[in-house]
Scaffold this motif. Structure first.
Motif, PDB file in Angstrom:
ATOM      1  N   GLU A 114       0.806  -1.219   0.000  1.00  0.00           N
ATOM      2  CA  GLU A 114       0.000   0.000   0.000  1.00  0.00           C
ATOM      3  C   GLU A 114       0.843   1.274   0.000  1.00  0.00           C
ATOM      4  N   LYS A 115       2.102   1.200   0.429  1.00  0.00           N
ATOM      5  CA  LYS A 115       3.004   2.357   0.412  1.00  0.00           C
ATOM      6  C   LYS A 115       3.803   2.430  -0.885  1.00  0.00           C
ATOM      7  N   GLY A 116       3.600   1.465  -1.775  1.00  0.00           N
ATOM      8  CA  GLY A 116       4.322   1.438  -3.039  1.00  0.00           C
ATOM      9  C   GLY A 116       5.671   0.751  -2.960  1.00  0.00           C
ATOM     10  N   GLU A 117       6.004   0.149  -1.812  1.00  0.00           N
ATOM     11  CA  GLU A 117       7.285  -0.528  -1.645  1.00  0.00           C
ATOM     12  C   GLU A 117       7.214  -1.940  -2.203  1.00  0.00           C
ATOM     13  N   GLU A 118       8.335  -2.375  -2.800  1.00  0.00           N
ATOM     14  CA  GLU A 118       8.401  -3.730  -3.339  1.00  0.00           C
ATOM     15  C   GLU A 118       8.362  -4.751  -2.213  1.00  0.00           C
ATOM     16  N   ARG A 119       7.596  -5.804  -2.436  1.00  0.00           N
ATOM     17  CA  ARG A 119       7.520  -6.930  -1.506  1.00  0.00           C
ATOM     18  C   ARG A 119       7.491  -8.207  -2.336  1.00  0.00           C
ATOM     19  N   TYR A 120       7.974  -9.271  -1.738  1.00  0.00           N
ATOM     20  CA  TYR A 120       7.988 -10.589  -2.381  1.00  0.00           C
ATOM     21  C   TYR A 120       7.129 -11.509  -1.523  1.00  0.00           C
ATOM     22  N   ILE A 121       6.178 -12.168  -2.148  1.00  0.00           N
ATOM     23  CA  ILE A 121       5.199 -12.970  -1.412  1.00  0.00           C
ATOM     24  C   ILE A 121       5.415 -14.446  -1.720  1.00  0.00           C
ATOM     25  N   CYS A 122       5.462 -15.266  -0.670  1.00  0.00           N
ATOM     26  CA  CYS A 122       5.553 -16.715  -0.840  1.00  0.00           C
ATOM     27  C   CYS A 122       4.263 -17.205  -1.479  1.00  0.00           C
ATOM     28  N   TRP A 123       4.401 -17.922  -2.587  1.00  0.00           N
ATOM     29  CA  TRP A 123       3.230 -18.396  -3.315  1.00  0.00           C
ATOM     30  C   TRP A 123       2.593 -19.608  -2.668  1.00  0.00           C
ATOM     31  N   TYR A 124       3.127 -20.074  -1.548  1.00  0.00           N
ATOM     32  CA  TYR A 124       2.537 -21.181  -0.804  1.00  0.00           C
ATOM     33  C   TYR A 124       1.832 -20.705   0.467  1.00  0.00           C
ATOM     34  N   CYS A 125       2.535 -19.916   1.292  1.00  0.00           N
ATOM     35  CA  CYS A 125       1.982 -19.551   2.612  1.00  0.00           C
ATOM     36  C   CYS A 125       1.636 -18.064   2.723  1.00  0.00           C
ATOM     37  N   TRP A 126       1.925 -17.278   1.721  1.00  0.00           N
ATOM     38  CA  TRP A 126       1.609 -15.851   1.631  1.00  0.00           C
ATOM     39  C   TRP A 126       2.430 -14.963   2.572  1.00  0.00           C
ATOM     40  N   ARG A 127       3.495 -15.486   3.149  1.00  0.00           N
ATOM     41  CA  ARG A 127       4.378 -14.655   3.967  1.00  0.00           C
ATOM     42  C   ARG A 127       5.091 -13.667   3.035  1.00  0.00           C
ATOM     43  N   THR A 128       5.311 -12.437   3.509  1.00  0.00           N
ATOM     44  CA  THR A 128       5.948 -11.425   2.663  1.00  0.00           C
ATOM     45  C   THR A 128       7.402 -11.186   3.080  1.00  0.00           C
ATOM     46  N   PHE A 129       8.195 -10.792   2.086  1.00  0.00           N
ATOM     47  CA  PHE A 129       9.621 -10.534   2.276  1.00  0.00           C
ATOM     48  C   PHE A 129       9.997  -9.247   1.563  1.00  0.00           C
ATOM     49  N   LYS A 130      11.014  -8.583   2.071  1.00  0.00           N
ATOM     50  CA  LYS A 130      11.496  -7.347   1.480  1.00  0.00           C
ATOM     51  C   LYS A 130      12.463  -7.603   0.324  1.00  0.00           C
ATOM     52  N   TYR A 131      13.143  -8.754   0.361  1.00  0.00           N
ATOM     53  CA  TYR A 131      14.176  -9.053  -0.631  1.00  0.00           C
ATOM     54  C   TYR A 131      13.885 -10.370  -1.342  1.00  0.00           C
ATOM     55  N   PRO A 132      14.250 -10.474  -2.635  1.00  0.00           N
ATOM     56  CA  PRO A 132      13.947 -11.692  -3.399  1.00  0.00           C
ATOM     57  C   PRO A 132      14.650 -12.939  -2.872  1.00  0.00           C
ATOM     58  N   ASN A 133      15.912 -12.816  -2.458  1.00  0.00           N
ATOM     59  CA  ASN A 133      16.610 -14.015  -1.996  1.00  0.00           C
ATOM     60  C   ASN A 133      16.111 -14.489  -0.638  1.00  0.00           C
ATOM     61  N   SER A 134      15.551 -13.581   0.160  1.00  0.00           N
ATOM     62  CA  SER A 134      14.931 -13.998   1.421  1.00  0.00           C
ATOM     63  C   SER A 134      13.733 -14.901   1.134  1.00  0.00           C
ATOM     64  N   LEU A 135      12.948 -14.527   0.118  1.00  0.00           N
ATOM     65  CA  LEU A 135      11.817 -15.362  -0.298  1.00  0.00           C
ATOM     66  C   LEU A 135      12.308 -16.714  -0.813  1.00  0.00           C
ATOM     67  N   LYS A 136      13.319 -16.706  -1.686  1.00  0.00           N
ATOM     68  CA  LYS A 136      13.823 -17.952  -2.260  1.00  0.00           C
ATOM     69  C   LYS A 136      14.332 -18.892  -1.173  1.00  0.00           C
ATOM     70  N   ALA A 137      15.063 -18.338  -0.195  1.00  0.00           N
ATOM     71  CA  ALA A 137      15.574 -19.154   0.910  1.00  0.00           C
ATOM     72  C   ALA A 137      14.423 -19.696   1.752  1.00  0.00           C
ATOM     73  N   HIS A 138      13.420 -18.877   2.001  1.00  0.00           N
ATOM     74  CA  HIS A 138      12.246 -19.309   2.774  1.00  0.00           C
ATOM     75  C   HIS A 138      11.566 -20.491   2.087  1.00  0.00           C
ATOM     76  N   VAL A 139      11.324 -20.370   0.790  1.00  0.00           N
ATOM     77  CA  VAL A 139      10.641 -21.438   0.047  1.00  0.00           C
ATOM     78  C   VAL A 139      11.453 -22.730   0.109  1.00  0.00           C
ATOM     79  N   HIS A 140      12.760 -22.630  -0.050  1.00  0.00           N
ATOM     80  CA  HIS A 140      13.603 -23.826  -0.090  1.00  0.00           C
ATOM     81  C   HIS A 140      13.821 -24.457   1.283  1.00  0.00           C
TER      82      HIS A 140
END
Length: 180
Positions: free
Chosen positions: A138-164
């Motif tokens: 809503e503030k226009g900031e980039e976020r990365y969302i886990c496509w399984y559990c919908w948890r959000t991350f500020k950085y792409p590699n944080s999301l990738k590590a979370h998924v793996h």
């Protein structure tokens, strides 16, 4: 338990293409990656590929730390990069299932932290997502969302590590991509 957060930085210029390694032990790059960059102890490493001023010893073009220890003793302390902008090294392997090395993506300047992420072929070998598509909050900031559990991350590699490594809903399933 969480690994200690240690910052490994260059004391002298590390030339692009320089390989470090092999990385010892079980390879779990990113397992403890967080969106936060936590302060911690610092370790400086020197590149003797080109001798720095006032340094007289050469160690066959390999990196050594301030105590003269080889990369095998401290390479596992290098942090995972949260995104490509802060990444200085990439993890590579000579062949699938072979030994893993870190390769400098560009000249790393003195004082710059060493951070590493998987090369695309190595990420695919380990079944780690290669891409992550941002959305905007809503503030226009980039976020990365886990496509399984919908948890959000500020950085792409944080999301990738979370998924793996951490998402309980993703284990045993193939990765979904934003176009599915």
């Amino acid at each position: 338990s969480r690994a200690p957060t240690i910052s490994v930085s260059a004391e002298s210029c590390i030339p692009a293409g320089l390989r470090l390694g092999p990385v010892p032990g079980t390879f779990k790059l990113g397992k403890y990656l967080s969106d936060r960059k936590e302060p911690g102890p610092k370790k400086k490493v020197f590149s003797y590929a080109v001798p720095p001023v006032f340094q007289v010893r050469m160690v066959r073009g390999e990196l050594v730390d301030e105590a003269g220890s080889s990369a095998l003793e401290w390479i596992g302390l290098i942090r995972a990069a949260r995104n490509s902008q802060e990444q200085t090294l990439e993890a590579v392997a000579d062949l699938p299932g072979g030994q893993i090395f870190y390769r400098a993506l560009r000249d790393v300047q003195p004082g710059e932290e060493l951070t590493v992420w998987y090369s695309n072929p190595l990420a695919q070998w380990f079944d780690i997502p290669v891409t992550a598509t941002p959305t905007h909050d809503e503030k226009g900031e980039e976020r990365y969302i886990c496509w399984y559990c919908w948890r959000t991350f500020k950085y792409p590699n944080s999301l990738k590590a979370h998924v793996h490594f951490h998402c309980a809903l993703s284990h045993g399933r193939p990765f979904l991509h934003h176009d599915h």
